[in-house]
Design an enzyme around this catalytic site. Structure first.
Site, PDB file in Angstrom:
ATOM      1  N   ARG A 146     -18.782 -46.659 -25.382  1.00 40.24           N
ATOM      2  CA  ARG A 146     -18.316 -48.023 -25.042  1.00 40.24           C
ATOM      3  C   ARG A 146     -17.670 -48.667 -26.258  1.00 40.24           C
ATOM      4  O   ARG A 146     -16.682 -49.371 -26.150  1.00 40.24           O
ATOM      5  CB  ARG A 146     -19.481 -48.864 -24.545  1.00 40.24           C
ATOM      6  N   ASP A 175     -19.114 -40.743 -21.187  1.00 41.49           N
ATOM      7  CA  ASP A 175     -19.498 -41.703 -20.143  1.00 41.49           C
ATOM      8  C   ASP A 175     -18.254 -42.033 -19.325  1.00 41.49           C
ATOM      9  O   ASP A 175     -17.187 -41.422 -19.509  1.00 41.49           O
ATOM     10  CB  ASP A 175     -20.110 -42.974 -20.769  1.00 41.49           C
ATOM     11  N   HIS A 249     -21.718 -41.012 -14.635  1.00 37.80           N
ATOM     12  CA  HIS A 249     -21.236 -41.498 -15.936  1.00 37.80           C
ATOM     13  C   HIS A 249     -20.235 -40.493 -16.493  1.00 37.80           C
ATOM     14  O   HIS A 249     -20.246 -40.165 -17.677  1.00 37.80           O
ATOM     15  CB  HIS A 249     -22.395 -41.724 -16.908  1.00 37.80           C
ATOM     16  N   ASP A 316     -28.614 -39.951 -15.373  1.00 37.69           N
ATOM     17  CA  ASP A 316     -29.001 -41.267 -14.865  1.00 37.69           C
ATOM     18  C   ASP A 316     -27.960 -41.839 -13.904  1.00 37.69           C
ATOM     19  O   ASP A 316     -26.794 -41.463 -13.918  1.00 37.69           O
ATOM     20  CB  ASP A 316     -29.199 -42.255 -16.033  1.00 37.69           C
ATOM     21  N   GLU A 317     -28.423 -42.758 -13.088  1.00 40.83           N
ATOM     22  CA  GLU A 317     -27.593 -43.655 -12.283  1.00 40.83           C
ATOM     23  C   GLU A 317     -26.493 -42.950 -11.486  1.00 40.83           C
ATOM     24  O   GLU A 317     -25.355 -43.387 -11.472  1.00 40.83           O
ATOM     25  CB  GLU A 317     -26.981 -44.733 -13.187  1.00 40.83           C
ATOM     26  N   PHE A 411     -31.635 -52.045 -27.545  1.00 38.71           N
ATOM     27  CA  PHE A 411     -31.103 -53.009 -28.512  1.00 38.71           C
ATOM     28  C   PHE A 411     -29.868 -53.742 -27.989  1.00 38.71           C
ATOM     29  O   PHE A 411     -29.310 -54.580 -28.683  1.00 38.71           O
ATOM     30  CB  PHE A 411     -30.798 -52.317 -29.842  1.00 38.71           C
ATOM     31  N   TRP A 460     -26.899 -49.405 -26.547  1.00 36.51           N
ATOM     32  CA  TRP A 460     -25.731 -49.336 -25.665  1.00 36.51           C
ATOM     33  C   TRP A 460     -24.722 -50.360 -26.157  1.00 36.51           C
ATOM     34  O   TRP A 460     -25.100 -51.479 -26.501  1.00 36.51           O
ATOM     35  CB  TRP A 460     -26.159 -49.649 -24.228  1.00 36.51           C
ATOM     36  N   GLU A 462     -21.762 -51.724 -24.780  1.00 38.79           N
ATOM     37  CA  GLU A 462     -20.798 -52.355 -23.875  1.00 38.79           C
ATOM     38  C   GLU A 462     -20.210 -53.650 -24.424  1.00 38.79           C
ATOM     39  O   GLU A 462     -19.049 -53.963 -24.189  1.00 38.79           O
ATOM     40  CB  GLU A 462     -21.463 -52.676 -22.528  1.00 38.79           C
TER      41      GLU A 462
HETATM   42  C1  ACM Z   1     -29.432 -45.899 -18.861  1.00 38.37           C
HETATM   43  O1  ACM Z   1     -29.638 -46.984 -19.434  1.00 38.37           O
HETATM   44  N1  ACM Z   1     -28.653 -45.861 -17.785  1.00 38.37           N
HETATM   45  C2  ACM Z   1     -30.018 -44.664 -19.324  1.00 38.37           C
END
Ligand code: ACM
Ligand code: ZN
Length: 749
Positions: A146, A175, A249, A316-317, A411, A460, A462
């Site tokens: 990101r 991602d 992702h 994930d997701e 974080f 992360w 973003e």
């Molecule tokens: C995540 O925060 N999707 C691993």
């Protein structure tokens, strides 16, 4: 030195004055006497050249001597019961560090550098330190997708992390928003996948790319650069764990090689600059053998560059919308006798997992990999909520796991009072919260506790645009995470930690690593008492900070905050923290505005977030919905009653609302105002409808619903009913997501 004494002493508190070490050692005892540290630190013994280099990196003059000569620092690596363990003794004649392995020696030397930096008049107190970590896995995750960060910036983080005895760097390399690792067999992954359109908006508000738009934001790491990073980290006893996301992702990979997607997809797919809306549901096709082969081929190169015993496979997701429609995915489900798309993901992960394991590596997956009945063992990385998905799975299966719960060690969350922080997602995780984090629950069996490999802080990115933005979020919280990962269970004193932290932080200045001072900022709470007064509570997580409260009211002298303060009238308050004579943190201005509703009780039975008090506490919210000033109702209509205490004549009611569709906050479609006297017999006073076109603003926006041009007599109870307009409409980044409706204040004239 009798090292085995340590076993008994491990949980003993630190003794003496020179305990300002982070992470906190397991055992430290100050002894009489001191050692004068000479200009040049001479080292002899095991690994002495490396140790001298390590000291030099800290700016000390150091040299390695031949065995047999008389050094200041004597090192020995021999048999110790635990990895990473060391023992350090300072006597008036010198220092000795004994360790069970080279990592332990490295950690002993790091501890020594902190002792030397705190020398008084060039002298350090004699002491004995017996030390080893609580957890074998002490991790830091960095999302370089990101926010792309040059290798040199990553090295800076590695440097500091190694000084904190962190030993794993989990690199999130791929991602939806970018592919950051050169893969020689698939050059488009970096020609196309490493670049995205550059949008100025914050991450959730960035529109998807159109075909042909220039993609100017991004970057990637060559394999040579990554090998260099791996060696750099290894030299500091940090293993770099690469993560390649699958099957979701993966939009950057699919933008590069569209054939990776299910054939049901017939639209342009570009690397996403933001959340992606429906495009985030584009995932790798599990029905095509060629997808599996692609992933295996990529992992061959990944395993060649990263010698890490662990490879992270993401997982994930994964939105299964396209798999439901895809004939190939459905065929796979039938062929493999799987129950559904969830089991298809389990099967997909199993295929890749067994391939990676056949190469002698272990695998890690985010905790969703447990959903699809996987047959191959994996180490589970618990992230959702408080990590309970991983905990429950570990309990049921005996699987090893790592804890990085979103609620405790992400974080990306705010690290202090939100009014002072750069905009980000979700709620707060303060430095103190991270310091207190203990992943082990009291009801765990010893076997279960032993399955836990350790903990990780996950960053992360973003909301970051620069490496400095990233570092600001990581530090100082990584220091607290390192302390929680290292110090013995049940130990850890917050004041001692911040004192040690103060000694450590100048290193970040010297290394040009940005960090937050949020621990000095003040969090306010204003609570209505029900009688027309409001109680102000002020909190600063620094235990040594004093808070001065000043008011703009005539005759009010500044006071040192000692206990909650009852407010009875409008005023502007300024709160400022200080430590000793130094002003610390940012001044907090509170514009408290009293009206007949202020300080009155609110009955909001169906509220979702529990902040009903905010409606009558005399203060407006910011544009951050999570600043504790917004009463919120999720996926439902709102209703609340304010008791004005006595019957009154009212002529105007204003209700403050917030909208931000990209954070799933909508304006209410309709707000109705009712009044009742002592008899609790409500009558409609007014109703305001808001046009459909304005219900879902694409950026944070406040709007006051104003009821005026009326006179109502004998009103004691005000009732508000507000209609939630429903999920975010199609075509927006959060399409289909249920919405909140949020109010900060009800104001009456
Ligand atoms: C995540 O925060 N999707 C691993
Ligand atoms: Zn498919």
């Amino acid at each position: 030195m009798n090292f085995f004494l340590y076993i008994i002493l491990a949980a003993t508190p630190l003794i003496g004055t020179a305990a300002n070490i982070v992470p906190q050692p397991a055992f430290m005892e100050v002894r009489p006497g001191s050692l004068q540290v000479p200009e040049v630190i001479t080292v002899a013994g095991d690994n002495s050249e490396k140790v001298a280099e390590q000291l030099q990196r800290h700016g000390f003059e150091a040299s390695s001597l031949q065995q047999g000569t008389d050094p200041l620092l004597q090192t020995i690596v021999n048999d110790f019961p635990h990895p990473d363990e060391y023992s350090l003794e300072v006597t008036p004649n010198g220092v000795s560090i004994a360790a069970g392995d080279k990592a332990g020696l490295f950690y002993g030397v790091e501890t020594l550098t902190q002792l030397i930096e705190q020398a008084q008049d060039g002298k350090i107190e004699c002491c004995v330190i017996e030390d080893r970590p609580r957890f074998g896995y002490r991790g830091m995750m960095l999302d370089v997708v990101r926010c792309y960060q040059p290798i040199d910036e990553i090295k800076k983080i590695v440097d500091v992390a190694s000084q904190l005895k962190i030993n794993r760097l989990h690199l999130h390399l791929t991602d939806d928003n970018g592919w950051r690792m050169e893969i020689k067999q698939y050059p488009k992954l970096t020609e196309v996948g490493a670049w995205r359109v550059d949008r100025p908006e914050i991450f959730p508000a960035r529109a998807n790319p159109k075909e042909g738009e220039p993609t100017t934001y991004g970057g990637y790491y060559t394999q040579e650069e990554l090998r260099d990073l791996v060696a750099y980290a290894a030299n500091r006893h940090i293993t770099v764990i690469p993560e390649i996301e699958m099957p979701a992702h993966a939009v950057a990979a699919i933008a590069s090689y569209p054939d990776l997607a299910c054939p049901v997809l017939d639209e342009f797919v570009g690397v996403l600059p933001g959340i992606g809306g429906h495009a985030a549901a584009i995932i790798m096709c599990a029905g095509k053998d060629s997808t599996l082969q692609f992933v295996r081929n990529v992992l061959d190169e990944v395993m060649d560059v990263f010698p890490s015993p662990y490879i992270h496979l993401g997982g994930d997701e994964a939105n299964k919308k396209n798999w439901e429609k895809c004939p190939l995915c459905q065929q796979r489900i039938a062929d493999q006798d799987l129950k559904d798309c969830e089991e298809l993901q389990g099967w997909f992960m199993d295929q890749i997992n067994s391939y990676v394991q056949s190469k002698g590596r272990q695998t890690i997956g985010w905790d969703e990999v447990t959903y699809g009945s996987p047959k191959q063992p994996m180490t589970i990385m618990g992230w959702q909520g408080d990590g309970s998905v991983a905990v429950d799975y570990a309990r049921a299966t005996g699987a090893p796991f790592i804890m990085t719960p979103a609620l405790r060690t992400y974080f990306i969350r705010y690290q202090g009072p939100q009014w002072f922080e750069p905009f980000t997602y979700f709620g707060n995780i303060t430095l103190k919260d991270v310091h207190e984090f203990d992943p082990v629950h009291q009801d765990w069996t010893p076997e279960m506790a032993a399955q836990l490999q350790g903990i990780q802080g996950s960053m992360w990115t973003e909301f970051c645009r620069t490496p400095q933005d990233v570092q600001y979020m990581v530090f100082p919280r990584l220091i607290a995470l390192a302390d929680a990962a290292w110090r013995p269970q049940g130990s850890g004193d917050w004041q001692s930690f911040v004192t040690a932290l103060d000694h450590f932080l100048p290193r970040l200045d010297k290394a040009d690593v940005a960090y937050a001072r949020s621990m000095y900022n003040i969090q306010h709470t204003l609570r209505p008492n029900g009688d027309g007064t409001v109680t102000l509570t002020a909190e600063c997580i620094r235990p040594d900070a004093e808070i001065t409260v000043s008011s703009d009211k005539e005759g009010m002298e500044p006071v040192i905050y000692a206990a909650p303060i009852v407010l009875r009238e409008s005023q502007t308050l300024t709160l400022q923290a200080s430590v000793g004579d130094s002003i610390k943190g940012q001044p907090l201005m509170l514009d408290v505005d009293f009206n007949p509703a202020t300080g009155r009780s609110v009955d909001a039975k169906n509220i979702s977030n529990g902040y009903g008090y905010a409606l009558t506490n005399g203060i407006r919210g910011s544009l951050r919905n999570s600043d504790f000033e917004w009463a919120g109702w999720h996926n439902r209509d709102a209703a609340f009653v304010v008791d004005l205490g006595s019957e009154q004549t009212i002529t105007k009611v204003t209700l403050g609302a917030l909208g931000n569709a990209n954070l799933c906050i909508a304006f209410p479609r309709q707000v109705k105002l009712y009044g009742a006297g002592d008899d609790w017999n409500f009558h409609l006073i007014g109703s305001i409808s808001w046009p459909t076109s304005k219900l879902y603003p694409t950026d944070a926006l406040t709007h006051d619903y104003d009821f005026s041009l009326f006179t109502a007599n004998g009103v004691r109870y005000i009732r508000i009913e507000a209609t939630n307009p429903g999920p975010v409409p199609d075509g927006m980044p959060r399409e289909g997501a249920p919405t909140w409706i949020c109010f900060d204040e009800i104001m009456i004239n």
